[in-house]
Scaffold this active site. Structure first.
Site, PDB file in Angstrom:
ATOM      1  N   HIS A 166       0.814  -1.223   0.000  1.00 49.47           N
ATOM      2  CA  HIS A 166       0.000   0.000   0.000  1.00 49.47           C
ATOM      3  C   HIS A 166       0.843   1.266   0.000  1.00 49.47           C
ATOM      4  O   HIS A 166       0.310   2.359  -0.121  1.00 49.47           O
ATOM      5  CB  HIS A 166      -0.933  -0.002   1.215  1.00 49.47           C
ATOM      6  CG  HIS A 166      -2.022  -1.020   1.095  1.00 49.47           C
ATOM      7  ND1 HIS A 166      -3.293  -0.721   0.701  1.00 49.47           N
ATOM      8  CD2 HIS A 166      -2.004  -2.359   1.281  1.00 49.47           C
ATOM      9  CE1 HIS A 166      -4.021  -1.807   0.664  1.00 49.47           C
ATOM     10  NE2 HIS A 166      -3.268  -2.827   1.013  1.00 49.47           N
ATOM     11  N   ASP A 382       3.236   9.637  -0.939  1.00 50.50           N
ATOM     12  CA  ASP A 382       2.069   8.905  -0.450  1.00 50.50           C
ATOM     13  C   ASP A 382       1.808   7.747  -1.411  1.00 50.50           C
ATOM     14  O   ASP A 382       1.792   7.957  -2.632  1.00 50.50           O
ATOM     15  CB  ASP A 382       0.852   9.845  -0.419  1.00 50.50           C
ATOM     16  CG  ASP A 382      -0.133   9.462   0.666  1.00 50.50           C
ATOM     17  OD1 ASP A 382      -0.132   8.289   1.075  1.00 50.50           O
ATOM     18  OD2 ASP A 382      -0.904  10.340   1.105  1.00 50.50           O
TER      19      ASP A 382
HETATM   20  O1  LIG Z   1      -1.793   1.139  11.043  1.00 53.75           O
HETATM   21  P1  LIG Z   1      -1.212   2.501  11.253  1.00 53.75           P
HETATM   22  O2  LIG Z   1       0.214   2.469  11.620  1.00 53.75           O
HETATM   23  O3  LIG Z   1      -2.043   3.316  12.195  1.00 53.75           O
HETATM   24  O4  LIG Z   1      -1.281   3.293   9.848  1.00 53.75           O
HETATM   25  C1  LIG Z   1      -2.454   3.453   9.075  1.00 53.75           C
HETATM   26  C2  LIG Z   1      -2.288   2.882   7.670  1.00 53.75           C
HETATM   27  O5  LIG Z   1      -1.414   3.744   6.946  1.00 53.75           O
HETATM   28  C3  LIG Z   1      -0.928   3.337   5.672  1.00 53.75           C
HETATM   29  O6  LIG Z   1      -1.813   3.611   4.591  1.00 53.75           O
HETATM   30  C4  LIG Z   1      -1.492   3.362   3.222  1.00 53.75           C
HETATM   31  O7  LIG Z   1      -2.548   2.700   2.587  1.00 53.75           O
HETATM   32  C5  LIG Z   1      -3.538   3.517   1.970  1.00 53.75           C
HETATM   33  C6  LIG Z   1      -4.530   2.600   1.267  1.00 53.75           C
HETATM   34  O8  LIG Z   1      -3.902   1.779   0.317  1.00 53.75           O
HETATM   35  C7  LIG Z   1      -2.887   4.466   0.971  1.00 53.75           C
HETATM   36  O9  LIG Z   1      -3.886   5.307   0.378  1.00 53.75           O
HETATM   37  C8  LIG Z   1      -1.857   5.322   1.692  1.00 53.75           C
HETATM   38  O10 LIG Z   1      -1.189   6.155   0.763  1.00 53.75           O
HETATM   39  C9  LIG Z   1      -0.855   4.467   2.431  1.00 53.75           C
HETATM   40  O11 LIG Z   1      -0.026   5.291   3.225  1.00 53.75           O
HETATM   41  C10 LIG Z   1      -0.457   1.901   5.732  1.00 53.75           C
HETATM   42  O12 LIG Z   1      -0.073   1.429   4.449  1.00 53.75           O
HETATM   43  C11 LIG Z   1      -1.447   0.958   6.380  1.00 53.75           C
HETATM   44  O13 LIG Z   1      -0.881  -0.349   6.493  1.00 53.75           O
HETATM   45  C12 LIG Z   1      -1.721   1.477   7.786  1.00 53.75           C
HETATM   46  O14 LIG Z   1      -2.649   0.629   8.431  1.00 53.75           O
HETATM   47  O1  LIG Z   2     -10.715  11.380  11.209  1.00 51.19           O
HETATM   48  C1  LIG Z   2     -10.510  10.648  10.230  1.00 51.19           C
HETATM   49  C2  LIG Z   2      -9.728  11.067   9.137  1.00 51.19           C
HETATM   50  C3  LIG Z   2      -9.530  10.210   8.069  1.00 51.19           C
HETATM   51  N1  LIG Z   2     -10.100   8.982   8.065  1.00 51.19           N
HETATM   52  C4  LIG Z   2      -9.903   8.053   6.927  1.00 51.19           C
HETATM   53  O2  LIG Z   2      -8.532   7.656   6.884  1.00 51.19           O
HETATM   54  C5  LIG Z   2      -8.225   7.244   5.565  1.00 51.19           C
HETATM   55  C6  LIG Z   2      -6.869   7.797   5.214  1.00 51.19           C
HETATM   56  O3  LIG Z   2      -6.384   7.106   4.104  1.00 51.19           O
HETATM   57  P1  LIG Z   2      -5.279   7.687   3.136  1.00 51.19           P
HETATM   58  O4  LIG Z   2      -5.107   6.737   2.030  1.00 51.19           O
HETATM   59  O5  LIG Z   2      -5.650   9.062   2.697  1.00 51.19           O
HETATM   60  O6  LIG Z   2      -3.927   7.794   4.002  1.00 51.19           O
HETATM   61  P2  LIG Z   2      -3.223   6.800   5.077  1.00 51.19           P
HETATM   62  O7  LIG Z   2      -3.602   7.334   6.401  1.00 51.19           O
HETATM   63  O8  LIG Z   2      -3.734   5.437   4.817  1.00 51.19           O
HETATM   64  O9  LIG Z   2      -1.760   6.969   4.833  1.00 51.19           O
HETATM   65  C7  LIG Z   2      -9.337   7.764   4.665  1.00 51.19           C
HETATM   66  O10 LIG Z   2     -10.124   6.690   4.222  1.00 51.19           O
HETATM   67  C8  LIG Z   2     -10.139   8.679   5.565  1.00 51.19           C
HETATM   68  O11 LIG Z   2     -11.526   8.711   5.302  1.00 51.19           O
HETATM   69  C9  LIG Z   2     -10.853   8.563   9.155  1.00 51.19           C
HETATM   70  O12 LIG Z   2     -11.360   7.455   9.127  1.00 51.19           O
HETATM   71  N2  LIG Z   2     -11.054   9.420  10.198  1.00 51.19           N
END
Ligand SMILES: O=P(O)(O)OC[C@H]1O[C@H](O[C@H]2O[C@H](CO)[C@@H](O)[C@H](O)[C@H]2O)[C@H](O)[C@@H](O)[C@@H]1O
Ligand SMILES: O=c1ccn([C@@H]2O[C@H](COP(=O)(O)OP(=O)(O)O)[C@@H](O)[C@H]2O)c(=O)[nH]1
Length: 733
Positions: A166, A382
């Site tokens: 991801h 990202d």
């Molecule tokens: O589990 P955390 O450490 O709290 O982090 C939250 C998630 O962040 C990352 O998100 C990525 O996946 C998104 C969906 O494919 C994508 O849109 C975004 O650009 C990525 O940064 C991470 O990859 C997840 O594993 C985490 O759970």
């Molecule tokens: O208060 C919040 C702010 C964001 N989001 C969700 O968090 C996800 C963020 O995903 P993104 O791919 O933009 O970035 P990541 O945090 O996975 O790197 C999106 O689906 C938002 O709708 C959420 O659930 N609660």
């Protein structure tokens, strides 16, 4: 039934404690939404971490948590505080996360973290293996579990494994910094399908595989011994209909039904109809470019004073990984910048930035998406960024402007957004001005196109496409296995051989009888090969022919002591046992003076490449060149030759790391046919490895035993995986 199981660091539910009451709360994230449909439809289990520190749970509590997850078809993996510290905060978020997002200066390389990462990956793999049956499929997610594919494959080779990353996969120049780079790639290569959000990440991955292991890659398939691994890009989508429907619901609400936030937003616009709102939503992560964005907003207020008191930036920063020091430092920096800008441009009744450091419920997010005129999404890196897609999906009347960083994976799909460089504050400030003054018609036109795409390719389609390709990966692998010469099949071939009276055996040389080496002249036959040929040719019923693209002097020198026929230069020359060289086809080489300089220019521009001159063909070799440059130049060369030399009757052949140009109408197929015509052979066998051997496979009679060395698509009836396997088969004859 063939099940599909999901493995990810976090499960799609989080544990909620209210007094004595423990319950599960469903996650609303993109991954949870997309995968829920898959694992339920395919009857699988979701394996992942509970999100809790197991050191804080007594045995009863742990049992209770397991039970709750089991009811939701989830298998929980427990992590203790040390594992959370070294695996999650450590190797996952202090090493892989910064490195893969090009924050090399933030990346720690700590052996203890790495050891724990391996041990925890093994824990996930074991928990998955416990739930698996042969023939099931597994879909593993993300950078926390890069080693799990190989850990499962080594114990369960009959399970089809998909892996999706991801986050970005960085360029080789960054990836090579990682001390455990080979282990990480090896771990990923346990999968049968590896998915990325964008083609850029995919090609970076291929480049690392090539450079670190030298594996052969053809189109998007990696060939390793008996395995074929497919890598491809699948840009993740959102649940479009859910966002559209929720935005419609928000619009229908009466004043009484509205949330506090919604009422505040209404009040803001009521105070003056010219007011505008800009939205910024992300986890508080240094990859999201929040300080740059704030500075650019400050610069915008400075450069365009007419917007002061008329524009507010709503900044929602969701707390994330706050035990990791760089996240703590970022929090401080953001707090200070917000204070500075509000202090400089704010007044009693105007705050330029409304800053929330928390997460908001889904309904509030929709209210923000629906109300804000501009979404400012400017990560410095990202993987994808789903917020950008969610904003567009929630814009019911197609107004609104998306300002998007070119460094987010999502930018590849959202060409109609205002695309900016996230470190260029001046450009960002100007884009904010452009967005706020953009005519409505233009806004609608831009949003409309983006919407169409995210509606079509939503998260369900994304998941389905991945599963479809996973099935394809399984069938590509099965096709190879079906054609592969097993022990049973080789016994059959050997029986047929034994019962035959007159046999014709055609053997290609490079890649078939001898492995490839950097310098072609070093590929001379070793003792084992001499013995094999000696034994085969000692049998009077055998007519053995080495049929190669090599020049006649080399082959004659290498096989001078053998009773073997030689066909060289892809069928131009034939030398029968004890005979003289004769020409099989009439050819001319008047084209050579035109082609030679073209090839020379490619040698000059491609370090490591060289020209081999044969009597009737010219060959450009690039085995010793940097692999990607070699492939690129090979395509360029083919193009140039096709364009400029179409008036000569030439054939351009692509072999293994070579481009060979020769007169048309000559090939190994024509040569082999000529050789066997009018002869009563009752056993014909041809073995070869590359494109030039396909002519033989195509031309020889149907009953011939045609064998391809390698995994690539072929006309041959059978496949073997290596030179060693060819030699083993010949030794049985
Ligand atoms: O589990 P955390 O450490 O709290 O982090 C939250 C998630 O962040 C990352 O998100 C990525 O996946 C998104 C969906 O494919 C994508 O849109 C975004 O650009 C990525 O940064 C991470 O990859 C997840 O594993 C985490 O759970
Ligand atoms: O208060 C919040 C702010 C964001 N989001 C969700 O968090 C996800 C963020 O995903 P993104 O791919 O933009 O970035 P990541 O945090 O996975 O790197 C999106 O689906 C938002 O709708 C959420 O659930 N609660």
């Amino acid at each position: 039934m063939q099940k599909i199981h999901i493995v990810s660091n976090r499960l799609p539910f989080s544990v909620k404690e209210e007094g004595e009451n423990t319950t599960l709360e469903a996650s609303v994230g993109g991954l949870a939404t997309g995968m829920k449909s898959i694992y339920k439809d395919y009857g699988g289990t979701w394996i992942g971490w509970t999100g809790l520190d197991s050191d804080t749970l007594d045995a009863d509590k742990q049992k209770k948590v397991d039970q709750l997850f089991k009811q939701e078809k989830c298998a929980s993996v427990h992590l203790n505080s040390e594992e959370i510290q070294l695996f999650y905060e450590g190797f996952s978020n202090r090493t892989i996360w910064p490195l893969f997002h090009y924050f090399t200066q933030y990346a720690d390389f700590n052996n203890e973290d790495w050891e724990t990462y391996k041990a925890v990956n093994q824990k996930f793999a074991d928990a998955t293996i416990d739930t698996l049956e042969d023939g099931d499929s597994v879909w593993i997610h993300d950078y926390q579990l890069l080693l799990v594919p190989e850990m499962i494959k080594s114990k369960k080779p009959n399970v089809t494994i998909g892996f999706f990353l991801h986050i970005p996969f960085p360029s080789y120049e960054v990836f090579r910094i990682l001390p455990w780079r080979k282990e990480i790639i090896q771990g990923m290569l346990g999968a049968d399908l590896i998915g990325f959000h964008t083609y850029d990440y995919e090609r970076h991955f291929f480049s690392c595989v090539r450079r670190l292991f030298g594996y052969e890659i053809s189109f998007n398939q990696i060939h390793i011994d008996e395995r074929i691994i497919i890598a491809d890009s699948f840009p993740m989508g959102i649940d479009y209909e859910k966002f559209k429907k929720s935005a419609q619901d928000v619009g229908m609400k009466s004043i009484k039904e509205k949330s506090e936030l919604h009422k505040e937003l209404d009040k803001y616009f009521l105070a003056s109809p010219n007011r505008k709102l800009i939205l910024s939503i992300d986890r508080l992560d240094y990859t999201k470019g929040i300080p740059n964005r704030l500075k650019a907003f400050g610069r915008f207020l400075e450069k365009y004073p007419e917007f002061r008191k008329k524009v507010t930036l709503i900044m929602l920063a969701v707390p994330s990984r706050d035990q990791v020091d760089h996240y703590q430092q970022l929090k401080k920096e953001v707090d200070e910048l917000v204070g500075q800008i509000n202090g400089t441009y704010g007044s009693i009744n105007y705050a330029p930035i409304w800053y929330f450091y928390r997460s908001l419920p889904f309904s509030n997010l929709i209210e923000l998406y629906s109300s804000c005129d501009v979404a400012l999404i400017t990560p410095v890196r990202d993987g994808m960024n789903l917020v950008a897609k969610e904003y567009v999906a929630s814009r019911l009347n197609n107004t609104g402007v998306l300002i998007l960083s070119e460094m987010a994976g999502v930018a590849k799909e959202m060409g109609e957004a205002l695309i900016i460089n996230p470190v260029d504050e001046e450009e960002m400030a100007d884009s904010i001005n452009q967005a706020l003054t953009m005519p409505l018609e233009e806004q609608k036109e831009r949003i409309k196109y983006m919407k169409e795409r995210i509606q079509r390719y939503d998260v369900f389609k994304w998941a389905k496409e991945f599963i479809r390709t996973l099935k394809k990966a399984e069938s590509v692998q099965n096709d190879f296995l079906a054609k592969r010469i097993t022990n049973q099949l080789s016994t059959k071939i050997v029986d047929k051989y034994a019962n035959a009276k007159k046999r014709a055996i055609f053997l290609d040389y490079d890649g078939t009888l001898a492995p490839f080496v950097k310098n072609p002249q070093d590929a001379k036959p070793d003792e084992e090969l001499h013995n094999i040929i000696k034994k085969l040719t000692a049998n009077k019923a055998n007519t053995v022919t080495i049929i190669s693209g090599r020049d006649r002097y080399t082959l004659e020198k290498w096989f001078s002591g053998h009773h073997v026929n030689l066909i060289c230069e892809h069928g131009v020359w034939l030398k029968k046992v004890d005979g003289e060289w004769e020409m099989l086809s009439a050819v001319n080489n008047s084209w050579m003076p035109n082609v030679h300089p073209v090839m020379e220019s490619f040698v000059d521009r491609t370090p490591g490449s060289f020209i081999e001159e044969k009597n009737y063909s010219l060959v450009w070799h690039y085995r010793k060149s940097e692999p990607e440059q070699g492939e690129l130049r090979a395509n360029e060369l083919k193009d140039e030759l096709n364009t400029h030399l179409s008036n000569h009757n030439l054939e351009i052949m692509e072999g293994n790391k070579v481009i060979e140009v020769k007169s048309g109408g000559i090939n190994k197929g024509i040569a082999a046919l000529q050789f066997i015509s009018n002869q009563p052979y009752d056993f014909i066998m041809a073995i070869g490895d590359d494109w030039t051997d396909e002519f033989m496979f195509r031309e020889l009679p149907e009953e011939a035993i045609t064998i391809k060395v390698g995994m690539k698509h072929t006309k041959a009836a059978y496949k073997v995986e290596s030179v060693e396997a060819v030699r083993n088969l010949l030794k049985l004859m």
